[in-house]
Design an enzyme around this catalytic site. Structure first.
Site, short mmCIF file in Angstrom:
data_model
loop_
_atom_site.label_atom_id
_atom_site.label_comp_id
_atom_site.label_asym_id
_atom_site.label_seq_id
_atom_site.Cartn_x
_atom_site.Cartn_y
_atom_site.Cartn_z
N TYR A 1 -20.87 -3.43 -25.97
CA TYR A 1 -20.90 -2.67 -24.72
C TYR A 1 -22.34 -2.39 -24.30
CZ TYR A 1 -15.96 -2.09 -25.76
OH TYR A 1 -14.64 -2.34 -26.05
N ASN B 1 -10.50 -3.77 -16.31
CA ASN B 1 -10.42 -5.18 -15.92
C ASN B 1 -8.97 -5.60 -15.64
OD1 ASN B 1 -10.58 -8.01 -15.78
ND2 ASN B 1 -10.40 -8.15 -18.00
N CYS C 1 -12.66 -9.65 -21.54
CA CYS C 1 -13.05 -8.34 -22.04
C CYS C 1 -12.76 -8.22 -23.53
CB CYS C 1 -12.32 -7.24 -21.26
SG CYS C 1 -10.55 -7.40 -21.22
N HIS C 2 -11.98 -9.16 -24.07
CA HIS C 2 -11.69 -9.11 -25.50
C HIS C 2 -12.89 -9.53 -26.34
CE1 HIS C 2 -10.77 -13.20 -24.08
NE2 HIS C 2 -11.10 -13.61 -25.28
N GLU D 1 -10.05 -18.03 -30.86
CA GLU D 1 -11.29 -18.63 -30.38
C GLU D 1 -12.20 -19.02 -31.53
OE1 GLU D 1 -13.16 -16.20 -27.44
OE2 GLU D 1 -11.45 -16.31 -26.07
#
Length: 188
Positions: A121, A144, A152-153, A179
């Site tokens: 952040y 979001n 945002c993850h 991912e």
DNA sequence: TATTCCTGTCCTG
DNA sequence: CAGGACAGGAATA
């Protein structure tokens, strides 16, 4: 029995100046996804388990719009689902994320994070030129409306903790694991 | 270690 | 309109 009418008045007709948003509910590996499309592109991807709760969430976000649920949803919905299932795919559809200037700056910064990579952040706050607004960045990210496509993850706390996720920490974990698994690169 | 402050936005009274 | 709560984090006591 129904008589054959020359033209049937639709249950809902857009009023003057009222926007029409089409949406569809689809099952995916993360549960249930609601994908909403405006004239400008995908304006919402909401995740959850309960269809009615998702509809309510959409209603809350687009109070003034005429919302029409489609069984199919069209090409954009298909593209969105494919993107959810394959994190390294290029987000090839237009995103119509609406918010304040600050929020839009935050979301734009998020889209610069490549799949499989994470940031903090504080780093996002720095990148948008408001280094002291880390807390506000957290709020903006939480707001979001377009899950996964606006990643945002991929934002963790500076100390490495998973932190929160609007659609559930399990989904955040699942996305990150997916991912990471797709990265053929060096790990260490 | 425990407060306090910073910052943008939303929700409540 | 005022005050509190947030998906954070650095500074201060």
């Amino acid at each position: 029995m129904k008589t054959h009418s020359p033209h049937v008045t639709p249950p809902e007709v857009p009023m003057r100046g009222e926007e029409t948003i089409h949406y569809a509910l689809r099952r995916c590996s993360l549960g249930l996804a609601l994908i909403a499309v405006s004239e400008k592109g995908v304006c919402a991807i909401l995740l959850g388990d309960d269809a009615e709760a998702l509809r309510e969430d959409l209603r809350r976000r687009f109070k003034k719009a005429l919302l029409i649920e489609d069984a199919d949803g069209g090409a954009l919905v298909g593209a969105a689902i494919a993107m959810i299932e394959t994190p390294d795919i290029h987000v090839g559809f237009p995103i119509d994320a609406r918010g304040t200037d600050f929020q839009k700056r935050v979301w734009t910064a998020l889209r610069a994070i490549p799949p499989g990579q994470t940031t903090s952040y504080a780093e996002i706050a720095r990148r948008i030129g408001s280094p002291k607004a880390t807390r506000a960045v957290g709020s903006a990210i939480a707001a979001n409306p377009v899950a996964v496509a606006v990643p945002c993850h991929r934002v963790l706390r500076s100390d490495g903790a998973l932190s929160g996720y609007h659609w559930g920490a399990d989904r955040k974990r699942a996305l990150l694991a997916r991912e990471k698994a797709l990265l053929p690169r060096h790990v260490a």
